[in-house]
Scaffold this motif. Structure first.
Motif, short mmCIF file in Angstrom:
data_model
loop_
_atom_site.label_atom_id
_atom_site.label_comp_id
_atom_site.label_asym_id
_atom_site.label_seq_id
_atom_site.Cartn_x
_atom_site.Cartn_y
_atom_site.Cartn_z
N ASN A 97 35.47 94.21 -26.74
CA ASN A 97 36.43 94.79 -27.68
C ASN A 97 37.87 94.87 -27.15
O ASN A 97 38.74 95.48 -27.76
CB ASN A 97 35.99 96.19 -28.15
N SER A 98 38.14 94.22 -26.03
CA SER A 98 39.50 94.23 -25.48
C SER A 98 40.42 93.27 -26.24
O SER A 98 39.97 92.31 -26.85
CB SER A 98 39.47 93.81 -24.00
N TYR A 99 41.71 93.56 -26.16
CA TYR A 99 42.73 92.66 -26.68
C TYR A 99 43.37 91.98 -25.48
O TYR A 99 43.94 92.63 -24.60
CB TYR A 99 43.76 93.46 -27.49
N VAL A 100 43.28 90.64 -25.44
CA VAL A 100 43.76 89.86 -24.30
C VAL A 100 44.86 88.92 -24.76
O VAL A 100 44.71 88.23 -25.77
CB VAL A 100 42.60 89.03 -23.67
N ILE A 101 45.95 88.88 -24.01
CA ILE A 101 47.01 87.89 -24.26
C ILE A 101 47.10 86.97 -23.05
O ILE A 101 47.26 87.44 -21.91
CB ILE A 101 48.39 88.55 -24.50
N ASP A 102 46.98 85.67 -23.30
CA ASP A 102 47.19 84.66 -22.26
C ASP A 102 48.53 84.02 -22.57
O ASP A 102 48.69 83.32 -23.57
CB ASP A 102 46.05 83.63 -22.31
N VAL A 103 49.54 84.25 -21.70
CA VAL A 103 50.91 83.93 -22.09
C VAL A 103 51.31 82.46 -21.88
O VAL A 103 52.26 81.98 -22.49
CB VAL A 103 51.92 84.85 -21.36
N CYS A 104 50.61 81.76 -20.98
CA CYS A 104 50.87 80.32 -20.76
C CYS A 104 49.51 79.63 -20.73
O CYS A 104 49.02 79.25 -19.67
CB CYS A 104 51.63 80.09 -19.46
N ALA A 105 48.90 79.48 -21.91
CA ALA A 105 47.46 79.26 -21.99
C ALA A 105 46.97 77.82 -21.91
O ALA A 105 45.83 77.58 -21.53
CB ALA A 105 46.94 79.88 -23.29
N ALA A 106 47.80 76.84 -22.30
CA ALA A 106 47.30 75.46 -22.42
C ALA A 106 46.73 74.96 -21.09
O ALA A 106 47.28 75.26 -20.04
CB ALA A 106 48.43 74.54 -22.89
N PRO A 107 45.61 74.22 -21.16
CA PRO A 107 44.87 73.76 -22.34
C PRO A 107 43.85 74.76 -22.90
O PRO A 107 43.10 74.44 -23.81
CB PRO A 107 44.14 72.51 -21.81
N GLY A 108 43.84 75.98 -22.36
CA GLY A 108 43.03 77.03 -22.97
C GLY A 108 41.80 77.46 -22.20
O GLY A 108 41.04 78.30 -22.68
N GLU A 143 42.29 72.35 -30.18
CA GLU A 143 41.21 71.36 -30.08
C GLU A 143 40.04 71.94 -29.30
O GLU A 143 38.87 71.76 -29.68
CB GLU A 143 41.72 70.08 -29.39
N ASN A 144 40.33 72.64 -28.22
CA ASN A 144 39.27 73.26 -27.42
C ASN A 144 38.61 74.43 -28.14
O ASN A 144 37.40 74.60 -28.08
CB ASN A 144 39.82 73.71 -26.06
N ILE A 145 39.42 75.21 -28.84
CA ILE A 145 38.86 76.34 -29.62
C ILE A 145 37.91 75.81 -30.68
O ILE A 145 36.79 76.32 -30.86
CB ILE A 145 39.97 77.18 -30.27
N ASN A 146 38.33 74.77 -31.41
CA ASN A 146 37.50 74.20 -32.48
C ASN A 146 36.22 73.59 -31.94
O ASN A 146 35.15 73.71 -32.55
CB ASN A 146 38.30 73.14 -33.26
N ARG A 147 36.32 72.95 -30.78
CA ARG A 147 35.12 72.32 -30.20
C ARG A 147 34.11 73.39 -29.77
O ARG A 147 32.91 73.26 -30.01
CB ARG A 147 35.51 71.47 -28.98
N ASN A 161 36.85 84.63 -32.03
CA ASN A 161 37.66 85.78 -31.57
C ASN A 161 38.85 85.35 -30.73
O ASN A 161 39.34 86.08 -29.87
CB ASN A 161 36.77 86.75 -30.76
N ILE A 162 39.34 84.14 -30.99
CA ILE A 162 40.49 83.60 -30.25
C ILE A 162 41.38 82.79 -31.18
O ILE A 162 40.89 82.11 -32.09
CB ILE A 162 40.02 82.74 -29.06
N GLU A 163 42.68 82.91 -30.97
CA GLU A 163 43.63 82.17 -31.80
C GLU A 163 44.79 81.67 -30.94
O GLU A 163 45.22 82.35 -30.00
CB GLU A 163 44.16 83.11 -32.90
N ALA A 164 45.28 80.48 -31.24
CA ALA A 164 46.43 79.93 -30.51
C ALA A 164 47.71 80.26 -31.27
O ALA A 164 47.74 80.24 -32.50
CB ALA A 164 46.28 78.42 -30.37
N ARG A 165 48.76 80.56 -30.50
CA ARG A 165 50.03 80.93 -31.15
C ARG A 165 51.21 80.40 -30.32
O ARG A 165 51.23 80.56 -29.10
CB ARG A 165 50.11 82.46 -31.25
N GLN A 166 52.16 79.79 -31.00
CA GLN A 166 53.34 79.26 -30.32
C GLN A 166 54.32 80.40 -30.03
O GLN A 166 54.75 81.11 -30.93
CB GLN A 166 54.01 78.19 -31.19
N GLN A 167 54.61 80.59 -28.75
CA GLN A 167 55.49 81.68 -28.34
C GLN A 167 56.09 81.37 -26.99
O GLN A 167 55.39 81.02 -26.04
CB GLN A 167 54.67 82.99 -28.26
N ASP A 168 57.39 81.50 -26.87
CA ASP A 168 58.09 81.32 -25.60
C ASP A 168 57.87 82.57 -24.75
O ASP A 168 58.25 83.68 -25.15
CB ASP A 168 59.59 81.11 -25.88
#
Length: 453
Positions: free
Chosen positions: A258-269, A300-304, A309-316
């Motif tokens: 139930n935690s909220y996690v932010i990965d700030v420089c995530a690629a490739p995930g 692509e990795n999330i879909n595979r 419970n994970i979403e990609a978001r464009q953010q500097d």
């Protein structure tokens, strides 16, 4: 009918892209193998080995060529230079290819590329090297240790000198040896979808060699495979290619359900998906990165894998996101770095990095940490990691961050198996070294934000 392909011509193309056009070797090799995926396993292996091996050993190869050529390697035409480099790699490191064949193929390739007038030069230099390879004189290890290590392990001398300031000589030598030792591929089992033993059995059925890791229960080492993306277990999202060092990021974070996690420089995930796996269909992971291309890669990795419970978001990461202030239980900050810990996988990084670029990266890392530390809720965790072994980008950054922010280091000893335990784990950080830890070169620090209650 499939059109025949000259594998040496493909290798030449790869080398020119990397050395003349700043392409990344691991990407260009992968693109070529994808384009010519109909080639048999042996041809694909030859392309990979000669391309990677030539780039990896380029300083040593150039040193050898310069002892036998009247024209300095740096003054040669790029095509001729690359033909000689790939040929000397085969002469020195590949017993399976007869010296005469190496020389003949090099001459043919030079002619095919429009350098008929230089075929005598190519032939003369290579035949001279093949006859006298054992007579090459190298720098003296005791008199000029940094020069010796630079030539013998093909590492720019400024990097060698930097590491000799930070580590003992025998440690630096082992690190350099580690970069040249090819390890098997490490994968992480998505344990919320399949057990490690079930995945192991599934891979074995496809004829893939699988060994368990001594470092993490859900990590496996695979070898004797052709292409990962055709494996049934990969297509079903049962595993992710990821080094042990990278897996330790989510491991030491100790992510609770139930935690909220932010990965700030995530690629490739990989780390974001590991966090989502640990949440077991609860909580939420926001996988952020700078560009649209990187977001596509994460998606692509999330879909595979199929996690919801994970979403990609464009953010500097340098721009403060007001909506995220003190919202995250865990922030993963695996930041842009010199990458000098993963040279075994990305061989050309060592040639692209400079002291000036590295200094700029230290400032960038601090700027990002200042921003993303604000997303951690009081009492929450920030994991700072890099894939390098340079002190300024690692421990010095952590010391700076603690002095200027409401965080303190927290022990990570409980999350490391005996093989990875070290003197600093109790203090809250670990510096993993290639060869010595049998992982990539990687730094991880666990920082807990002060709880104001």
């Amino acid at each position: 009918m499939t059109k025949s392909v000259n594998t040496r011509e493909l290798i030449l193309g790869i080398l020119l892209e990397v050395t003349e056009h700043e392409a990344y070797s691991h990407l260009i090799i992968r693109n070529v193998l994808d384009k010519y995926q109909y080639l048999d396993k042996q041809e694909r292996a030859f392309i990979t080995r000669v391309s990677e091996g030539t780039i990896e050993n380029m300083i040593l190869i150039d040193y050898i060529i310069n002892q036998f050529s009247k024209v300095s390697i740096n003054k040669m035409k790029p095509v001729i230079r690359s033909i000689l480099r790939m040929s000397v790699y085969q002469l020195k490191f590949m017993d399976s290819v007869p010296d005469s064949a190496v020389c003949n193929e090099a001459v043919k390739l030079a002619t095919r590329k429009g350098f008929h007038n230089l075929k005598g030069f190519v032939n003369g230099v290579l035949r001279n090297i093949s006859r006298n390879l054992e007579q090459v004189t190298f720098p003296d290890e005791k008199k000029t240790p940094s020069k010796y290590l630079s030539i013998m392990y093909s590492m720019p001398e400024w990097i060698v000198e930097k590491w000799l300031e930070e580590y003992e000589y025998h440690i630096v030598k082992r690190i350099l040896e580690g970069f040249l030792n090819k390890n098997s591929t490490t994968i992480r089992c998505n344990t919320s979808k399949i057990t490690t033993e079930e995945l192991k059995a599934m891979l074995n059925q496809e004829g893939i060699q699988v060994n368990s890791s001594n470092c993490l229960d859900y990590a496996l080492e695979i070898s004797d495979y052709n292409r990962i993306n055709v494996m049934e277990a990969f297509k079903k999202g049962f595993f992710q290619v990821q080094d042990i060092s990278s897996m330790l990021v989510a491991e030491v974070a100790d992510i609770k359900e139930n935690s909220y996690v932010i990965d700030v420089c995530a690629a490739p995930g990989g780390k974001s998906l590991h966090a989502a796996d640990k949440l077991k269909e609860t909580g939420y992971v926001e996988a952020r990165d700078l560009t649209e291309n990187k977001i596509t890669l994460i998606e692509e990795n999330i879909n595979r894998i199929g996690f919801t419970n994970i979403e990609a978001r464009q953010q500097d990461a340098l721009i403060l996101d007001e909506k995220s202030l003190e919202k995250a239980d865990v922030v993963l900050a695996d930041l842009p770095c010199s990458g000098l810990g993963v040279i075994a996988k990305k061989t050309d990084i060592k040639y692209k990095m400079t002291p000036k670029k590295q200094s700029a990266l230290v400032k960038l890392q601090r700027d990002i940490l200042h921003v993303v530390g604000q997303y951690v809720k009081p009492g929450g965790v920030l994991i700072y990691s890099t894939c390098t072994i340079n002190r300024e980008e690692n421990l010095e950054n952590v010391s700076w961050f603690i002095q200027n922010h409401e965080f303190e280091l927290e022990s990570i000893s409980n999350y490391l198996k005996d093989k990875l335990q070290c003197d600093t784990a109790e203090s809250g950080y670990v510096q993993l070294l290639p060869e010595i830890n049998e992982t990539d070169g990687f730094f991880i620090a666990k920082l807990r934000k002060a709880d104001r209650q």
